[in-house]
Structures are given as C-alpha cells and as structure tokens.
Design a protein around this motif. Structure first.
Motif, PDB file in Angstrom:
ATOM      1  N   LEU A 136      -7.970  -0.730  -3.720  1.00  0.00           N
ATOM      2  CA  LEU A 136      -6.665  -0.121  -2.874  1.00  0.00           C
ATOM      3  C   LEU A 136      -7.576   1.140  -1.726  1.00  0.00           C
ATOM      4  O   LEU A 136      -7.273   1.433  -0.756  1.00  0.00           O
TER       5      LEU A 136
ATOM      6  N   HIS B  13      -9.398  -0.582   0.704  1.00  0.00           N
ATOM      7  CA  HIS B  13      -8.721  -1.074   1.759  1.00  0.00           C
ATOM      8  C   HIS B  13      -7.975   0.130   2.855  1.00  0.00           C
ATOM      9  O   HIS B  13      -8.109   0.019   4.063  1.00  0.00           O
TER      10      HIS B  13
ATOM     11  N   ALA C 295       2.294   1.870  -3.396  1.00  0.00           N
ATOM     12  CA  ALA C 295       1.202   2.327  -4.302  1.00  0.00           C
ATOM     13  C   ALA C 295       1.046   3.939  -4.071  1.00  0.00           C
ATOM     14  O   ALA C 295       0.650   4.634  -5.111  1.00  0.00           O
TER      15      ALA C 295
ATOM     16  N   CYS D  60      -7.336   9.587  -0.973  1.00  0.00           N
ATOM     17  CA  CYS D  60      -7.383   8.118  -1.436  1.00  0.00           C
ATOM     18  C   CYS D  60      -7.844   8.368  -3.080  1.00  0.00           C
ATOM     19  O   CYS D  60      -7.244   7.990  -3.951  1.00  0.00           O
TER      20      CYS D  60
ATOM     21  N   LEU E 248      -6.115   6.129  -6.987  1.00  0.00           N
ATOM     22  CA  LEU E 248      -5.757   4.680  -6.735  1.00  0.00           C
ATOM     23  C   LEU E 248      -6.773   3.825  -7.096  1.00  0.00           C
ATOM     24  O   LEU E 248      -7.829   4.178  -7.195  1.00  0.00           O
TER      25      LEU E 248
ATOM     26  N   LEU F  87       0.796  -1.289  -0.109  1.00  0.00           N
ATOM     27  CA  LEU F  87       0.086  -0.139  -0.013  1.00  0.00           C
ATOM     28  C   LEU F  87       0.879   1.232  -0.042  1.00  0.00           C
ATOM     29  O   LEU F  87       0.602   2.164  -0.708  1.00  0.00           O
TER      30      LEU F  87
END
Length: 315
Positions: free
Chosen positions: A282, A285, A130, A273, A278, A127
């Motif tokens: 993800l 998450h 990313a 996010c 993303l 993560l």
C-alpha cells in the motif's frame, strides 16, 4: 445535514462510503458520495457531498460538529487521491427530532457550478479506508493529521506561480513529521535522551541547543527526504527565505522551482505513508499516485495518468 465541497476527489458512480463513529460522549454517522450531472452522452462528476447524522444541543452546534468531523475526512481523501479538496461547507441542515409538524432548518446558497468539468482524482475507497484506520489507530495521529492538512494546502498551491506557497506548506508538513520521526528513532534505538541520540549520529553535544537543531536537520535529510540532500536544501531555503523574509522573492522562487518541488512532494508523501505503518504494497501504491493538479512542470514531473491520480493525460 449535508455538507459539500469541490470534486477534488471523485467517488465512483453508484457507490459511496459510509461509517458510524463512536466516541466516548458522542455517536455520528457519515456518508460520502459524488453527485453526477448528465451532460449529452456522459455524466460529469460535480460536488463531493457528505451526509452527517448526529445529536446536538442545537442546530448551530450540530453544524459546527459536522463541519469539524468532515474536515478531517476530506483532508484524508485529498491525501489518498493526491488532489486538493476544499474544506466542506454547509449545504443544508435540519432537525428531525420530535413529532412536531415543523422542524428547524437552515440552508445556505452556493453559486452554480462551472459547466466545465473540474480537475479531480478518482478516490480508491480501499486505500482511503486503510489510511483512515491507520491514522485513527496511531499514537501520533495529531502530528500526522497536521502534516496531512499542510500537504493538502500544498496541493492547493500547485498551479502556475504557486511554487513558493506550495514549498512553504510542504516544509511545514515536514516540520510536523520530524517530531514523529524523532520519537520513532529513539524508540528503535533504545535511547532516552537527545544527548544519546546526538552522540549516536556523531553530533557534538557541547551546546545542546545546537545539537538538537542538528538532530532535527539530520532526521529531515536522512529519513523524511530519504537522503536527498539537494531537495532538502532547496525546500528549506525556499521555505525559510519566504517565511522569515530574508530572501528576495525571485531567489525564493528559484529554490522552489527547478524540479525540486515534485521530488519534495514524493518524499513527504512516502514518509507519511511509512509513518502510518501501512503494508509495504500500500505504501508503494500510495506513493506512486501522482499529484492531480493544473501544474505543468517543464520536465513533466507530474504526469496525470489513468489509474494514478486524476486520470487526465498531460496536455
């Protein structure tokens, strides 16, 4: 050189993270790992260490560059783990150039760590990479980076009686994000002016300075707070009342408390996010990782569950 910070995020034992950064006029290598200390039948995670290799004109310049470069990385780590990480501090730096028998070095004293384990979140390196890659690739990286800094400071304030400062930093993160949201909205709609965007939202354009404020408010409510008007109003009232001094601290605290702060953290986190573009899985998450802090809200809004945050159960 080696810099270190508190174990706000914990890299799994026997693993680490490393990357070579290439910039137009410089190149440097950064590696990160957590130091573990054996205690009886367990190993306790201690400080987060970052090792930096770079070239500079002097040792002082190298230290400044290392601290600047690693500060951004730890801020991203804090966001991914949803746990506050302090700014890195110098542990040791030394010159390795040349064949001389003596080399310049500097070492700083750091007080011994507390024997009790500190609160921290297990860092998912997949993560983190990313988020790191998307932030560096974004044309809005400066604004998003500012939002991450304010988010990390809000996490620092998640402690008993820290609601007011947490709300203030969180709303400053919102203010950093709203400019990005506005640019993306104009790109999506094809509008090129505030007048067009205001008309699209049904906002009176007679006085454009007022219209611009209304556009900002509309984007905060509908995009950043995902239509949660109650949380938006409470956070804005707490932040404005505290920053501009027009509300008694008791009233400011009332606005920051009452279950609004956990919801505000969730909205801001999800928006960051989403603005990082993303993948949807993800986003879900990362948005689902609860804040890892010492805050224990009355409604248990910050559960600390295994695999989602610091891995410590709510007391």
């Amino acid at each position: 050189m080696v810099v270190r910070t508190n174990p706000g995020v914990v890299i799994p034992r026997n693993t680490g993270w490393s990357m070579l950064f290439k910039e137009p006029d410089a190149e440097f290598q950064v590696s990160a790992f957590t130091r573990y200390e054996p205690t009886n039948d367990a190993e306790v995670p201690r400080a987060l260490h970052l090792v930096v290799d770079l070239a500079a004109a002097s040792l002082d310049d190298a230290v400044s560059e290392a601290l600047g470069n690693t500060g951004g990385l730890t801020t991203m780590m804090a966001f991914v783990g949803n746990s506050h990480v302090d700014s890195p501090e110098l542990h040791v730096a030394y010159d390795v150039t040349g064949d001389d028998a003596e080399h310049e070095y500097v070492q700083t004293y750091r007080p011994p760590v507390d024997e009790l384990p500190q609160l921290g979140a297990h860092l998912d390196l997949t993560l983190f990479e990313a988020v790191h890659d998307r932030l560096l690739a974004s044309k809005h990286s400066t604004r998003l980076g500012m939002a991450l800094v304010q988010y990390n400071e809000a996490l620092r304030s998640l402690r008993p009686a820290g609601d007011v400062t947490a709300a203030g930093h969180l709303f400053m993160a919102v203010e950093a994000l709203v400019d990005v949201v506005k640019k993306r909205e104009m790109q999506a709609t094809g509008f090129t002016s505030d007048e067009e965007l205001a008309a699209h939202y049904g906002i009176d354009t007679t006085e454009m300075y007022k219209a611009r404020n209304e556009i900002t408010g509309h984007l905060r409510r509908t995009v950043i707070f995902h239509g949660d008007d109650k949380t938006h109003r409470a956070l804005k009232k707490a932040s404005d009342g505290f920053e501009h001094g027009f509300l008694p601290i008791v009233e400011v605290r009332k606005s920051a408390e009452g279950g609004h702060l956990p919801a505000a953290f969730h909205h801001v986190r999800r928006t960051i996010c989403e603005l990082l573009d993303l993948p949807a899985d993800l986003v879900e998450h990362l948005a689902g990782i609860r804040a890892c802090s010492e805050l224990r809200s009355r409604d248990r809004s910050f559960p600390l569950q295994e695999g989602a945050g610091c891995g410590r159960p709510v007391a």
